[in-house]
Every structure is written in structure tokens, then in C-alpha cells.
Scaffold this active site. Structure first.
Site, short mmCIF file in Angstrom:
data_model
loop_
_atom_site.label_atom_id
_atom_site.label_comp_id
_atom_site.label_asym_id
_atom_site.label_seq_id
_atom_site.Cartn_x
_atom_site.Cartn_y
_atom_site.Cartn_z
N GLU A 15 0.82 -1.21 0.00
CA GLU A 15 0.00 0.00 0.00
C GLU A 15 0.86 1.27 0.00
OE1 GLU A 15 -3.73 -0.44 2.46
OE2 GLU A 15 -2.62 -2.18 3.20
N SER A 184 -7.01 -5.79 1.62
CA SER A 184 -7.95 -6.63 0.89
C SER A 184 -7.74 -6.63 -0.62
CB SER A 184 -9.39 -6.19 1.20
OG SER A 184 -9.59 -4.85 0.79
N ASP A 294 -15.18 -2.17 9.34
CA ASP A 294 -15.99 -2.64 8.21
C ASP A 294 -16.95 -3.72 8.69
OD1 ASP A 294 -14.41 -0.93 6.77
OD2 ASP A 294 -13.16 -2.50 5.88
N GLU A 307 -13.60 -6.45 9.56
CA GLU A 307 -12.26 -6.16 10.03
C GLU A 307 -12.17 -4.73 10.53
OE1 GLU A 307 -9.65 -6.79 6.75
OE2 GLU A 307 -10.30 -5.02 5.66
N ASN A 309 -9.50 -1.45 10.45
CA ASN A 309 -8.31 -0.85 9.86
C ASN A 309 -7.82 0.25 10.79
OD1 ASN A 309 -8.18 -1.88 6.80
ND2 ASN A 309 -10.32 -1.62 7.41
N SER A 318 -11.08 9.75 0.79
CA SER A 318 -11.18 8.48 1.50
C SER A 318 -12.41 8.47 2.41
CB SER A 318 -9.92 8.25 2.34
OG SER A 318 -8.78 8.09 1.54
#
Length: 358
Positions: A15, A184, A294, A307, A309, A318
Site C-alpha cells: 500500500e 484486501s 468494516d 475487520e 483498519n 477516503s
């Protein structure tokens, strides 16, 4: 006197590119009358490259790149010796996503240096990165989640067929197979049968030494931002939909144009439950500062945590900043300032603890 803020970004992570975009947005939002801004680029090889005091705006995230002939250890040493102003007010904003940054590694270094930093600490960062450990903890606290199992590389190498058979006894196809410690977008595959399952596991083990397998669930995936320390608050839920007749769990892994829907179209009581569950997950993982949780919501309004983050994407578009704009009108710059103040509060709280016997 201005506060020195060191925005660290890039890093040894898949990332890496997203991190540059997050850092660019964070840097441009900071008040230069209040902060001395020092961008610190970590190359894909792990070398720390300070860019010096920033004077203007960042027009393109690529401006934040820098090369160096240093070694990793020497570059970190140079940063500590020549960049940190020990006698001034300092804070770090680690705009790092994924491994080697969101996983507790940078946080551990900053704890040893006793420097305040934005976001989660060592424990919550590490647990949030490892999907297996995270789900095991949620299971202990009765947080609803889909059925899952995991595979360790040593046992898999010893007897692959036995491992596959044991998973098939626990879970029903189709599965989603993921590296335990990646985002992911990398190393994930859907498997409907043994042949696809074997291929998916082989690929997942290219990225991590531990793999998580989850039963498929047909549901909408909500994203909720949680911000705070001792009294965290949850944003309204948001979701992405596709420009196509329907969107299910599988569709998030198919190329297409994603459209954000904020707030998500949920019945009020379901929305409230989703927000409450997001805060519960945040607290159980000992999070502070921020996290994005999420959560799946099925057609019959059952919810399952997917999950957490611990340093989600942080560009202007974002989900995290956009969700807060929709929740209470908080602007991007205001959210960054809130996170900075939460970091100072948490740092002061830790420094007030005793390190010796009284």
C-alpha cells in the site's frame, strides 16, 4: 513556538502508493502558522529519506519521493540524530498503511523514543493487522462475524491434503482465502471447490506465512469511522455500490466503478446497531485515535464485523474524512487537528504512569 510535525509515509508495503496520497493530503491540510512540517519518505526498501522543512503545498504526491544511498539502519540513525528537535514540541503523523507501518512496528519505535504520534498504539495496530488474531479476540467477546479458519505455513507444508480436509470439515464452500496480514486488494481469491481452494492458498502464502479462510456471506459492506480515546464516537455508516444491477460480497473484488453512498441506506435502528458495534470493536482492540470498522449487513439486517483498519486511507476522498463530513460537518483539516490533539492527550496520559515502584 510552532509544533514540529513529522509526516512519515511510503514504506515497505503493498500500500506504498496509497500512503503517498494520504501523506500529501495530510500535509496540505496542516496550518503552517501552527506547524513546522517535515515529510519523511520511507522507500519501498525501507530507507528513511527526510525532505526537510516544507515551505509550500504538495501539488503531486510524486513530489514526496526521494532517493538515498543510505542503508536502512544508517538512514534511521540519521533521522534520529539530525531531524528530531529534542528540545521542541514534536509529534509524528504515521501516514503508513499495511505492513511495516500500520502493524505496530513504527509505533514501537516511537514509543521507545517517547514521541507522541497520531493513531493506534503497538498492541491495537498489531492485532488489527493480523486478521486471525483479531477474529480470535472478537470471538472471545461474542462480536458477530462470519465463520472462519486459519492455516499456518509449517503445518500446510507438512501435510497439505490433511490441512485442506480439516478446513472443509469446518467451513462450507464458497470461501474467501486471504493472507492474514495484508490489505484486501492483494492475494485474495474466492474458491468454490478443492481445486480453486488449493490455488488460492498457494497464492496467499506468497504474501504471508498465515492464511485466513472465511465462508462467503451475501451482504452489503458498511464502513464506519471511529474517532476518540476513552470516549470514542462512530460516524454514520457509508458504503460503496457498483454501477451495475446489484452489488454483493463477490462484487467488491471485480473491476468496476465504485460509488460511495453516505450515509448508507439503512433503517435507523440498524444504523444505530452498526455504529454501536463499531465502537465495541474499537474498544475491544484497545484502539485510540482512529480506526475504520468494516461491517457486513445482510438483507435480513443481521450484522457481522469484517475487520478493523487502524490507519485507514486518508486522502481527501477516503471514507474516513468523508464519513465525518457527512456525520457532523467536520472538515478534513479539522479531523486532522482532532487526531493530533488526541495523540497529545494519549501521550500525556502514558507519561503520567509510573515506571518505577512507588
Amino acid at each position: 513556538m510552532k509544533t514540529n510535525i513529522y509526516v512519515i509515509y511510503g514504506g515497505k508495503s503493498v500500500e506504498h502508493e496509497v500512503s503517498l496520497k494520504s501523506a500529501s493530503a495530510v500535509i496540505n491540510s496542516l496550518d503552517k502558522n501552527k506547524y513546522n512540517i517535515y515529510p519523511i519518505y520511507i522507500t519501498i526498501d525501507g530507507i528513511w529519506c527526510p525532505l526537510g522543512l516544507l515551505e509550500g503545498k504538495i501539488e503531486d504526491p510524486d513530489e514526496l519521493r526521494k532517493t538515498s544511498s543510505n542503508t536502512v539502519s544508517k538512514s534511521i540513525g540519521d533521522f534520529l540524530l539530525h531531524q528530531i528537535n529534542d528540545n521542541e514540541k514534536n509529534i509524528v503523523f504515521p501516514a503508513l498503511h499495511g505492513t511495516n507501518g500500520e502493524d505496530g512496528t513504527i509505533q514501537g519505535l516511537l514509543e521507545l523514543l517517547n514521541i507522541p504520534y497520531v493513531g493506534n498504539g503497538v498492541l491495537s495496530s498489531a492485532v488489527g493487522m493480523d486478521k486471525v488474531i483479531m477474529k480470535d479476540i472478537f470471538a472471545k467477546h461474542n462480536i458477530p462475524q462470519v465463520k472462519y479458519a486459519s492455516i499456518q505455513m509449517p503445518s500446510w507444508k507438512k501435510d497439505k491434503n490433511k490441512v485442506y480436509t480439516e478446513i472443509e470439515k469446518k467451513l462450507d464452500y464458497p470461501y474467501y482465502v486471504k493472507p492474514a496480514n495484508l490489505g484486501s486488494s492483494v492475494g485474495i481469491n474466492r474458491a468454490e471447490n478443492r481445486e480453486e481452494f488449493e490455488k488460492a492458498v498457494e497464492e496467499a502464502f506468497l504474501y504471508d506465512s498465515k492464511v485466513i479462510i472465511e465462508e462467503e456471506i451475501i451482504a452489503r459492506e458498511m464502513q464506519i469511522s471511529v474517532v476518540g480515546n476513552d470516549n470514542p464516537k462512530a460516524s454514520v455508516p457509508g458504503e460503496f455500490i457498483m454501477e451495475r444491477p446489484f452489488f454483493d460480497y463477490e462484487a467488491k473484488y471485480i473491476d468496476g466503478k465504485l460509488i460511495p453512498v453516505i450515509p448508507a441506506k439503512l433503517e435507523p435502528e440498524v444504523s444505530d446497531k452498526v455504529r454501536e458495534t463499531a465502537v465495541d470493536a474499537f474498544k475491544i482492540l484497545n484502539c485510540h485515535g482512529l480506526a475504520r470498522v468494516d461491517i457486513f449487513v445482510t438483507d435480513d439486517n443481521k450484522i457481522y464485523v469484517n475487520e478493523v483498519n487502524t490507519m485507514p486511507g486518508f486522502t481527501n476522498v477516503s471514507m474516513t474524512p468523508v464519513l465525518w463530513g457527512a456525520t457532523d460537518g467536520t472538515t478534513y483539516a479539522e479531523l486532522v487537528e482532532i487526531l493530533i490533539q488526541l495523540a497529545f492527550e494519549k501521550h500525556e496520559e502514558k507519561n503520567n504512569l509510573l515506571n518505577t515502584r512507588s
